[in-house]
Design a protein around this motif. Sequence first.
Motif, PDB file in Angstrom:
ATOM      1  N   UNK A 152       0.789  -1.232   0.000  1.00 50.78           N
ATOM      2  CA  UNK A 152       0.000   0.000   0.000  1.00 50.78           C
ATOM      3  C   UNK A 152       0.822   1.285   0.000  1.00 50.78           C
ATOM      4  N   UNK A 153       1.974   1.365   0.710  1.00 47.13           N
ATOM      5  CA  UNK A 153       2.697   2.641   0.716  1.00 47.13           C
ATOM      6  C   UNK A 153       3.079   3.160  -0.668  1.00 47.13           C
ATOM      7  N   UNK A 158      -4.879   4.203  -1.722  1.00 42.16           N
ATOM      8  CA  UNK A 158      -5.135   2.926  -1.046  1.00 42.16           C
ATOM      9  C   UNK A 158      -4.899   3.093   0.446  1.00 42.16           C
ATOM     10  N   UNK A 159      -5.836   2.630   1.255  1.00 40.75           N
ATOM     11  CA  UNK A 159      -5.664   2.598   2.702  1.00 40.75           C
ATOM     12  C   UNK A 159      -6.000   1.201   3.190  1.00 40.75           C
ATOM     13  N   UNK A 160      -5.212   0.682   4.113  1.00 34.52           N
ATOM     14  CA  UNK A 160      -5.405  -0.679   4.599  1.00 34.52           C
ATOM     15  C   UNK A 160      -5.935  -0.622   6.032  1.00 34.52           C
ATOM     16  N   UNK A 320     -14.830   1.497   0.129  1.00 38.54           N
ATOM     17  CA  UNK A 320     -14.387   2.889   0.076  1.00 38.54           C
ATOM     18  C   UNK A 320     -14.630   3.578   1.408  1.00 38.54           C
ATOM     19  N   UNK A 321     -13.749   4.528   1.739  1.00 40.22           N
ATOM     20  CA  UNK A 321     -13.924   5.283   2.978  1.00 40.22           C
ATOM     21  C   UNK A 321     -14.485   6.669   2.660  1.00 40.22           C
ATOM     22  N   UNK A 322     -14.605   7.503   3.688  1.00 42.21           N
ATOM     23  CA  UNK A 322     -15.212   8.827   3.528  1.00 42.21           C
ATOM     24  C   UNK A 322     -14.435   9.709   2.564  1.00 42.21           C
ATOM     25  N   UNK A 327     -10.030   0.653   0.283  1.00 42.21           N
ATOM     26  CA  UNK A 327      -9.452  -0.225   1.306  1.00 42.21           C
ATOM     27  C   UNK A 327      -9.598  -1.664   0.836  1.00 42.21           C
ATOM     28  N   UNK A 328      -8.499  -2.343   0.473  1.00 44.15           N
ATOM     29  CA  UNK A 328      -8.602  -3.750   0.059  1.00 44.15           C
ATOM     30  C   UNK A 328      -8.959  -4.632   1.249  1.00 44.15           C
TER      31      UNK A 328
END
Length: 442
Positions: A152-153, A158-160, A320-322, A327-328
Amino acid sequence: MDGWVGAWTGGRAAVHIGNVADFNAQFFAPGMDAAQRARRLRQAHHYACLAVGYSPEPAVLVLPVEVDRAWIDWLARELAWGPVEVHDGLAVDRTLAEALAARPALAARIVDCGHPVVSWGRTAAQGEGPELAAVHRYESKAAAHALFAELAPDHPGITVPQQERVDGRRRAARRLTLRAARGRTTVLKSPHGVGGYGTVVVEPADLFAAGGGGALLRRLVGSEVLPPDGELLLEEFVDPGPSARLRDLTYDAVIGPDGTVHPVGAGVMEVAGTHYQGVTVGPGVVPRAAEETARRFTLAVGERLAAEGYRGWYDIDFVTDRQRRLAPTETNLRLTGPSVAFMLRERLDRVRGPGHLVRTVDALPLGARLAPEALHEHLDRLRPRCARLGVVLLPLIPTTGHAPEPAVGLALAGPDAEALDAAQALVEAAGHALTGMFEALR
């Protein structure tokens, strides 16, 4: 042939093996009793009807359940297939591999027919080796999470979500209760599960209403949502915010025989709670920025899977987030419901012209139990009504119409989302109206 179709079947008609139950059985919990195992095998055997869409064109179809030939003829007409050889009704309370082992002539026919062979997923019956090892490793939601966190970095957008691995039900209950006391919603997962089994969203109110973490876990085990033993994963709940239209996304790809990763596309999934219900794929369904973010990350995962020996279809599921970051949540090293939508879209675009959107609905409720002939007649009456909307109606799972909770799995293909929405409303209303069949008997 270039692209994913060439990597999957070389563009040729294929043998489709409906081994959903075989694949799932690899990950059954050790404590599962015989009755639950039989129920899960039967459920998977019905879902194996999706084998009609394991590639853009079947030559041979091998199914555990018995099907009506009129169903295959319907699909063959709409999708311009050549002759399809069907072997059905092979398994009930056993796996398809066990059934084929008892029919060596059929097994030899599959091997020697000259067509590529595709199945739902890799099992030991197809041979041990690095591909199966990769399946067993990365079908684990814990191993997949570790890979996501590593990659992800390098992928903006992308956020995990945080994930905690917990051994033992008592410790899991304590951790759940502590998180609930802090107002946190938790996604509780077993390392392996399909179609929503082994995954549940636990809100603080749910936990306290159940009488605490221990009582909640016992209830989830008793209702067969979670396995009775083994490790559990406590994962951060990703809040989609007030607008959740693009809540659940998937991106599919194929790793070819030479290890090259080929993108297939993105789709918007319909998920009820944690249970997959269907998907929509096609041009413009997923916004370009989100699709590109998902594509880059999915291909990066694929490069790692290829390096470990995996070959074949896989996908990544995202929420998906806000901030509209992706987010996988898991990787599937096999075909899935969305895979079939992509196969149908490819075939329709090839034989009817480009631009189709395809929506699958895995279990559209019916208001009455229907025998196969009656179900066929019901859907056949809907076919011209859908056509007037510019939509092609394709039955996919026709064997659950007489189940205790009758339903039918189908696909709708049309020019845009509005046409699909109208056709879906039509077939849903017609399915519900079947309750009127019994009004005169009251």
